[in-house]
Design an enzyme around this catalytic site. Structure first.
Site, mmCIF file in Angstrom:
data_model
loop_
_atom_site.group_PDB
_atom_site.id
_atom_site.type_symbol
_atom_site.label_atom_id
_atom_site.label_comp_id
_atom_site.label_asym_id
_atom_site.label_seq_id
_atom_site.Cartn_x
_atom_site.Cartn_y
_atom_site.Cartn_z
ATOM 1 N N SER A 65 45.312 48.189 37.343
ATOM 2 C CA SER A 65 45.462 46.855 36.746
ATOM 3 C C SER A 65 44.142 46.115 36.555
ATOM 4 C CB SER A 65 46.396 45.996 37.605
ATOM 5 O OG SER A 65 45.803 45.690 38.848
ATOM 6 N N LYS A 135 43.191 40.473 41.641
ATOM 7 C CA LYS A 135 43.177 40.014 40.253
ATOM 8 C C LYS A 135 41.965 39.116 40.039
ATOM 9 C CE LYS A 135 47.369 41.757 39.609
ATOM 10 N NZ LYS A 135 47.546 43.021 38.843
#
Length: 284
Positions: A65, A135
């Protein structure tokens, strides 16, 4: 005694006593080292645990990701110290945070053996059991953030140039457009660099936090890719987050807070001084 011997050679008896004494000291020193070794190991383990708890912790990257910034299998070092001094995540930083509520529901959790658990506990191996995510922070408290289909991500009306970190060939948000909305107090809006392969804030807008990550869930900022060696690099904040005007919305709130605190701090001093002057006038 050597002065009585014209040859200057110490008697044999004295020689043997000195040798025995030296050897005894050496043997005693060796025994002392082995006795202290468990203590030294214990201290090293305690220091490792303290470093892991308060300073730096290693984390492994289990997914794609955050490509190409981070690859599956990378080990990153996370700074856990600065939050202890009141520092909060800023735009552009890559952060590790605990699952804010169902983001990793259904995801398999590795089952490490006893040794791996111990090494992970003291910080000598990346954490594998904990359900943590990594993230990039896109917007912080007070920011207005949006991304229309076919368009770029905008923060406080400023377009982000994400070419330095978004996965090549990915759109900014075509798979899941959002906004505009304002980031609530003590919350973050986060997105993965591999936009079409990241279940980030965009995909959790219906949960209890509205897709935002509570600041108190943040473990720390990822600062270095430490392993493998050929991928060693620092994780700096991209230049687009330093563009003029991006901080305009937040700067008002930041600058007004010290002013208000200063006024509150000065109030008791002013009142005390007025009281003192009044007493002085009465005395005169």
């Amino acid at each position: 005694m050597t002065g009585d011997d014209p040859s200057g050679i110490p008697p044999a008896g004295e020689d043997s006593v000195d040798d025995t004494s030296d050897g005894g000291e050496r043997r005693k020193g060796q025994r002392s080292f082995w006795k202290e070794l468990p203590l030294l190991i214990g201290i090293a383990l305690v220091l490792a645990l303290l470093i892991k708890t308060f300073l730096v912790q290693a984390f492994s990257i289990p997914s794609d990701s955050m490509q190409n910034t981070l690859q599956r299998g990378d080990r990153v070092l996370v700074d856990k110290l600065t939050p202890w001094f009141g520092s909060e995540p800023e735009r552009g930083e890559v952060v590790v945070f605990h699952d804010p509520g169902g983001w990793l529901e259904g995801e398999p959790t590795p089952d490490p053996n006893a040794l791996q658990k111990f090494l992970s506990f003291i910080g000598l191996m990346p954490s594998a059991e904990e359900k943590d995510l990594i993230k990039r922070v896109i917007a912080v408290e007070g920011d207005t953030v949006e991304c229309r289909k076919g368009g770029p991500v905008k923060v406080n009306g400023k377009t982000l140039d994400e070419s330095d970190y978004v996965f090549p060939g990915n759109s900014a948000c075509d798979d899941q457009p959002f906004g505009p909305f304002t980031v609530p107090k003590d919350r973050l809006w986060v997105m993965g660099d591999h936009r079409q392969n990241s279940r980030d804030s965009r995909y959790h807008m219906e949960d209890t936090n509205g897709g935002f990550v509570p600041v108190d869930k943040v473990v720390g900022r990822a600062v270095v890719v430490a392993w493998p060696v050929d991928r060693w690099s620092t994780l700096s904040v991209p230049n687009t987050f330093d563009q003029p005007g991006l901080n305009a919305a937040a700067s008002v709130a930041v600058s007004s807070a010290p002013l208000a605190m200063g006024a509150l701090g000065a109030l008791p001093i002013v009142l005390w001084r007025r009281k003192r002057l009044t007493v002085g006038d009465t005395a005169r």
